[in-house]
Design an enzyme around this catalytic site. Structure first.
Site, short mmCIF file in Angstrom:
data_model
loop_
_atom_site.label_atom_id
_atom_site.label_comp_id
_atom_site.label_asym_id
_atom_site.label_seq_id
_atom_site.Cartn_x
_atom_site.Cartn_y
_atom_site.Cartn_z
N LYS A 156 0.79 -1.24 0.00
CA LYS A 156 0.00 0.00 0.00
C LYS A 156 0.82 1.28 0.00
CE LYS A 156 -4.33 -0.69 -0.30
NZ LYS A 156 -5.34 0.21 -0.84
N ASP A 196 -8.76 0.04 6.44
CA ASP A 196 -8.98 -1.23 7.11
C ASP A 196 -7.64 -1.86 7.48
OD1 ASP A 196 -8.37 -1.91 4.50
OD2 ASP A 196 -10.43 -2.45 4.01
C1 LIG Z 1 -3.08 -6.33 1.47
C2 LIG Z 1 -4.07 -5.70 0.58
N1 LIG Z 1 -4.28 -6.24 -0.63
C3 LIG Z 1 -5.17 -5.72 -1.48
C4 LIG Z 1 -5.91 -4.60 -1.15
C5 LIG Z 1 -6.94 -4.11 -2.10
O1 LIG Z 1 -6.67 -2.87 -2.66
P1 LIG Z 1 -7.88 -1.97 -3.17
O2 LIG Z 1 -8.63 -1.52 -1.96
O3 LIG Z 1 -7.24 -0.89 -3.94
O4 LIG Z 1 -8.74 -2.85 -4.02
C6 LIG Z 1 -5.70 -3.99 0.11
C7 LIG Z 1 -6.44 -2.78 0.50
O5 LIG Z 1 -6.31 -2.26 1.57
C8 LIG Z 1 -4.76 -4.55 0.98
O6 LIG Z 1 -4.53 -4.03 2.20
#
Ligand SMILES: Cc1ncc(COP(=O)(O)O)c(C=O)c1O
Length: 373
Positions: free
Chosen positions: A83, A124
């Site tokens: 992120k 989150d």
């Molecule tokens: C570890 C992880 N993977 C994938 C995502 C998904 O990203 P997006 O919210 O842009 O779809 C998040 C989002 O917080 C994440 O923390």
């Protein structure tokens, strides 16, 4: 699970009975927008290095393909998730716009010192920690709103970066609304949110640009374009970056698979409905994917360029965490969800054929976080 879709008559209710969606023609869509990437900026950050792309022949044998490669984001710029690629670039651009500084790190630090800025976000988990981390690196304040279901460990990790953490009573979508209101109250507050809505598009666009660094690394490490890329999806901003990247003109277009928790499948439901759908979310081990509403900027890109979507159970995601761990890859549930998703997507000859996947195919799993402690 029930979900809602807006139609001409107002809000109608639909029931999704299947955890799978695929459509033909998404690979023909071409992304003609030319947003600049953030690679040079990321390379200037302390500790930057491309994350590993790990070949796992055991999974290739299990899935009946030539190769499975896992993009391992368990250690990215000092944090255990991808992120920070988006948050860092967006924060750099925000400070540069506000102060007239360049995006050179020392210029940003100097400019931020006198700007009286407070970064605000809702999360989150991983995005909020990334915003807090960058705020600390640049010497600015941060307030991070978290949903009621966030574990104390995850909230403490954000606070340990130096941010003020505000626990809300409700879910992720409500925390985003609360953060946006808080940011609006004073001019020195800047919302750095990783999802877009009408009238709030610029910062999420910078975040999506930041994610492209991961995909550039995959291309370089692979030396070719894969046949299938599996993406863990919350609000869909990462998926937007992946679709934008792999639908460029003049390059091969791999099949793209969105993977969500079956309790928060807003992209799957939206694709199936052909319209933006919000879902009511509950608790899931895939905390980073626990989002009920697709980013409005991501939606048209996913609608036109994403081939397939699958929703997976907590049990399947935890099995994937364990299996990747046995193969030496640290992957938390939101990252390992892509293995669970590909297992479901390649489970039948019909699905394999529809995705164009056979024994000669190369599959990339984006494992976007390390094991949660
Ligand atoms: C570890 C992880 N993977 C994938 C995502 C998904 O990203 P997006 O919210 O842009 O779809 C998040 C989002 O917080 C994440 O923390």
């Amino acid at each position: 699970m029930q979900s809602k879709v807006a139609d001409d008559e107002g809000m109608a209710t639909l029931q999704r009975t299947d955890n799978w969606f695929i459509r033909a023609g998404a690979g023909d869509w071409v992304n003609t927008s030319t947003a600049p990437g953030a690679r040079a900026f990321h390379e200037s950050l302390p500790g930057y290095a491309p994350t590993p792309l790990v070949s796992l022949p055991e999974l290739a044998a299990e899935l009946g393909v030539r190769a499975v490669l896992v993009k391992d984001e368990s250690s990215r710029l000092g944090l255990p998730a991808f992120k920070v690629l988006g948050a860092s670039w967006a924060i750099a651009r925000v400070i540069a716009e506000r102060t007239g500084a360049s995006t050179d790190l020392s210029c940003l630090r100097r400019a931020a010192a006198g700007a009286g800025l407070r970064l605000v976000t809702a999360t989150d988990g991983n995005h909020g920690r990334a915003v807090a981390h960058m705020a600390s690196l640049l010497g600015v304040a941060a307030t991070v709103f978290v949903p009621a279901v966030m574990t104390p460990v995850a909230a403490d990790a954000i606070a340990a970066e130096g941010a003020d953490v505000v626990r809300t009573e409700a879910d992720y979508d409500s925390a985003v609304a609360t953060a946006a209101r808080f940011a609006d109250e004073q001019p020195g507050r800047e919302l750095v949110q990783d999802t877009a809505w009408d009238g709030y598009e610029q910062v999420p666009a910078w975040i999506v640009e930041g994610y492209d660094t991961m995909l550039e690394e995959v291309d370089e490490q692979l030396g070719a374009v894969p046949d299938l890329v599996a993406i863990p999806v919350g609000v869909g901003s990462l998926a937007e970056a992946v679709v934008a990247h792999y639908r460029r003109p003049g390059a091969p277009h791999p099949a793209l698979l969105s993977v969500e928790p079956d309790t928060a499948a807003c992209v799957l439901d939206s694709l199936a409905a052909g319209a933006l759908v919000s879902v009511t979310t509950g608790a899931t081990v895939m905390a980073g994917l626990n989002c009920g509403t697709v980013s409005t900027s991501a939606w048209p890109v996913l609608r036109d360029g994403c081939d397939a979507a699958v929703a997976v159970t907590d049990t399947a995601a935890l099995q994937a965490v364990s299996d990747l761990g046995c193969l030496g890859v640290s992957s938390g549930p939101s990252g390992a969800a892509t293995l669970a998703g590909v297992r479901a997507a390649l489970a039948t000859p019909d699905r394999r054929a529809a995705l164009g996947i056979d024994g000669a195919s190369t599959v990339v799993l984006l494992s976007t976080e390390g094991t949660r402690r």
